[in-house]
Design a protein around this motif. Structure first.
Motif, PDB file in Angstrom:
ATOM      1  N   PHE A  33       0.752  -1.325  -0.003  1.00  0.00           N
ATOM      2  CA  PHE A  33       0.172  -0.174   0.054  1.00  0.00           C
ATOM      3  C   PHE A  33       0.801   1.360  -0.129  1.00  0.00           C
ATOM      4  CE2 PHE A  33      -2.729  -3.282   2.128  1.00  0.00           C
ATOM      5  CZ  PHE A  33      -3.611  -3.090   0.944  1.00  0.00           C
ATOM      6  N   GLN A  34       2.024   1.305  -0.329  1.00  0.00           N
ATOM      7  CA  GLN A  34       2.956   2.236  -0.267  1.00  0.00           C
ATOM      8  C   GLN A  34       2.581   3.413  -1.471  1.00  0.00           C
ATOM      9  OE1 GLN A  34       7.252   1.718  -0.723  1.00  0.00           O
ATOM     10  NE2 GLN A  34       7.705   3.999  -0.528  1.00  0.00           N
ATOM     11  N   ALA A  35       2.191   4.600  -0.988  1.00  0.00           N
ATOM     12  CA  ALA A  35       1.661   5.594  -1.651  1.00  0.00           C
ATOM     13  C   ALA A  35       2.745   5.951  -2.802  1.00  0.00           C
ATOM     14  CB  ALA A  35       1.357   6.845  -0.774  1.00  0.00           C
ATOM     15  N   VAL A  36       2.246   6.437  -4.035  1.00  0.00           N
ATOM     16  CA  VAL A  36       3.099   6.812  -5.294  1.00  0.00           C
ATOM     17  C   VAL A  36       2.775   8.213  -5.538  1.00  0.00           C
ATOM     18  CG1 VAL A  36       3.600   4.488  -5.918  1.00  0.00           C
ATOM     19  CG2 VAL A  36       1.654   5.627  -6.737  1.00  0.00           C
ATOM     20  N   ALA A  37       3.754   8.880  -6.042  1.00  0.00           N
ATOM     21  CA  ALA A  37       3.602  10.385  -6.597  1.00  0.00           C
ATOM     22  C   ALA A  37       2.836  10.383  -8.025  1.00  0.00           C
ATOM     23  CB  ALA A  37       4.974  10.940  -6.638  1.00  0.00           C
ATOM     24  N   PRO A  77       8.680   5.018   4.167  1.00  0.00           N
ATOM     25  CA  PRO A  77       7.503   5.045   3.277  1.00  0.00           C
ATOM     26  C   PRO A  77       6.439   5.806   3.768  1.00  0.00           C
ATOM     27  CG  PRO A  77       8.111   2.835   4.021  1.00  0.00           C
ATOM     28  CD  PRO A  77       8.969   3.713   4.726  1.00  0.00           C
ATOM     29  N   VAL A  78       5.588   6.389   3.030  1.00  0.00           N
ATOM     30  CA  VAL A  78       4.294   6.929   3.232  1.00  0.00           C
ATOM     31  C   VAL A  78       3.412   5.792   2.710  1.00  0.00           C
ATOM     32  CG1 VAL A  78       2.341   8.625   2.959  1.00  0.00           C
ATOM     33  CG2 VAL A  78       5.001   9.405   3.147  1.00  0.00           C
ATOM     34  N   VAL A  79       2.345   5.233   3.630  1.00  0.00           N
ATOM     35  CA  VAL A  79       1.320   4.049   3.187  1.00  0.00           C
ATOM     36  C   VAL A  79       0.135   4.613   3.220  1.00  0.00           C
ATOM     37  CG1 VAL A  79       0.893   1.956   3.591  1.00  0.00           C
ATOM     38  CG2 VAL A  79       3.198   2.621   4.219  1.00  0.00           C
ATOM     39  N   ARG A  80      -0.604   4.313   2.078  1.00  0.00           N
ATOM     40  CA  ARG A  80      -2.268   4.623   2.221  1.00  0.00           C
ATOM     41  C   ARG A  80      -2.853   3.286   2.399  1.00  0.00           C
ATOM     42  NH1 ARG A  80      -1.309   8.280  -2.795  1.00  0.00           N
ATOM     43  NH2 ARG A  80      -0.874  10.086  -1.642  1.00  0.00           N
ATOM     44  N   ASP A 140      -7.078  -2.291   7.336  1.00  0.00           N
ATOM     45  CA  ASP A 140      -6.042  -2.559   8.520  1.00  0.00           C
ATOM     46  C   ASP A 140      -4.945  -1.803   8.303  1.00  0.00           C
ATOM     47  OD1 ASP A 140      -7.458  -4.411  10.395  1.00  0.00           O
ATOM     48  OD2 ASP A 140      -7.253  -6.024   8.801  1.00  0.00           O
ATOM     49  N   ALA A 141      -4.350  -1.068   9.141  1.00  0.00           N
ATOM     50  CA  ALA A 141      -3.065  -0.341   8.870  1.00  0.00           C
ATOM     51  C   ALA A 141      -2.116  -0.946  10.264  1.00  0.00           C
ATOM     52  CB  ALA A 141      -3.478   1.142   9.176  1.00  0.00           C
ATOM     53  N   PRO A 187       5.658   2.429   9.230  1.00  0.00           N
ATOM     54  CA  PRO A 187       5.825   3.520   8.333  1.00  0.00           C
ATOM     55  C   PRO A 187       5.075   4.703   8.719  1.00  0.00           C
ATOM     56  CG  PRO A 187       4.200   1.994   7.460  1.00  0.00           C
ATOM     57  CD  PRO A 187       4.543   1.423   8.680  1.00  0.00           C
ATOM     58  N   ILE A 188       4.925   5.643   7.750  1.00  0.00           N
ATOM     59  CA  ILE A 188       4.220   6.868   8.096  1.00  0.00           C
ATOM     60  C   ILE A 188       2.806   6.683   7.410  1.00  0.00           C
ATOM     61  CG2 ILE A 188       3.794   9.086   7.274  1.00  0.00           C
ATOM     62  CD1 ILE A 188       6.885   9.408   7.281  1.00  0.00           C
ATOM     63  N   LEU A 189       1.603   6.662   8.151  1.00  0.00           N
ATOM     64  CA  LEU A 189       0.507   6.415   7.598  1.00  0.00           C
ATOM     65  C   LEU A 189      -0.293   7.514   6.992  1.00  0.00           C
ATOM     66  CD1 LEU A 189      -1.023   3.956  10.334  1.00  0.00           C
ATOM     67  CD2 LEU A 189       0.104   3.427   8.174  1.00  0.00           C
ATOM     68  N   GLU A 190      -0.979   7.482   6.045  1.00  0.00           N
ATOM     69  CA  GLU A 190      -1.863   8.488   5.542  1.00  0.00           C
ATOM     70  C   GLU A 190      -3.306   7.979   5.465  1.00  0.00           C
ATOM     71  OE1 GLU A 190      -0.456  11.082   2.346  1.00  0.00           O
ATOM     72  OE2 GLU A 190      -2.074  10.433   1.190  1.00  0.00           O
TER      73      GLU A 190
END
Length: 184
Positions: free
Chosen positions: A72-76, A88-91, A97-98, A109-112
């Motif tokens: 679930f890693q966010a992408v630009a 990693p920023v994860v959405r 579940d997170a 990781p960092i959660l969004e």
């Protein structure tokens, strides 16, 4: 403390004065009230987290978090994975579940998360006991290795919220931070 012993050695057989008896009754009733109100406050006060806790091996939990972050890693917009300071920023999926892993000396990781949506946040430690304190909210959990804590979280405000370790975990304790970002 008496200087001289009482003349009547059977002091416990003396009658209790009315005012003293009234204070004993008041103290007893207040104690009962506080005991039952502490239980009731859990339900009506919205102060305490109702959480689930399960036993898990730290290495198994770490593998779950790594798999979650990879999936679930966010992408630009240009397709590159989003990271902040190498984390990693994860959405996670809405309503899903997170996972957050506490380890020396980071929350990973960092959660969004989306504002107004509920998530099940899984917390555990890979090494020592850590504290999970979500700032500026009043969410505090002791995170132990070998235990997976699950809380349901529904963000009501957008912004960036800091995670601070509030259990002394070693020489780098003061640097142990993380983030949860809430977006509209």
């Amino acid at each position: 403390m008496a200087i001289h012993p009482p003349s009547n050695r059977l002091w416990w057989k003396e009658p209790i004065h009315g005012i003293e008896l009234a204070w004993i009754v008041i103290a007893f009733l207040w104690g009962l009230f506080m005991f039952f109100f502490m239980i009731a406050w859990h339900f009506i006060g919205q102060q305490n987290l109702s959480n689930e806790t399960y036993k898990i091996k730290p290495e198994v939990y770490a593998e779950r978090v790594e798999a979650f972050a990879a999936e679930f890693q966010a992408v630009a917009d240009d397709g590159t994975p989003l990271e902040e300071d190498g984390v990693p920023v994860v959405r996670p999926p809405v309503g899903g579940d997170a996972y957050i892993l506490a380890r020396l000396w980071e929350f990973w990781p960092i959660l969004e998360l989306k504002k107004g949506e509920s998530y099940r946040i899984h917390l555990s430690s890979a090494d020592w006991q850590h504290g999970f304190s979500l700032q500026p909210t009043n969410i505090n959990i002791s995170v132990h290795p070998g235990y997976e804590h699950i809380i349901t979280l529904t963000p009501t405000e957008s912004g960036s919220f800091g995670i601070v370790c509030n259990e002394f975990c070693g020489i780098g304790h003061h640097t142990m931070t993380g983030r949860i970002r809430i977006v509209d």
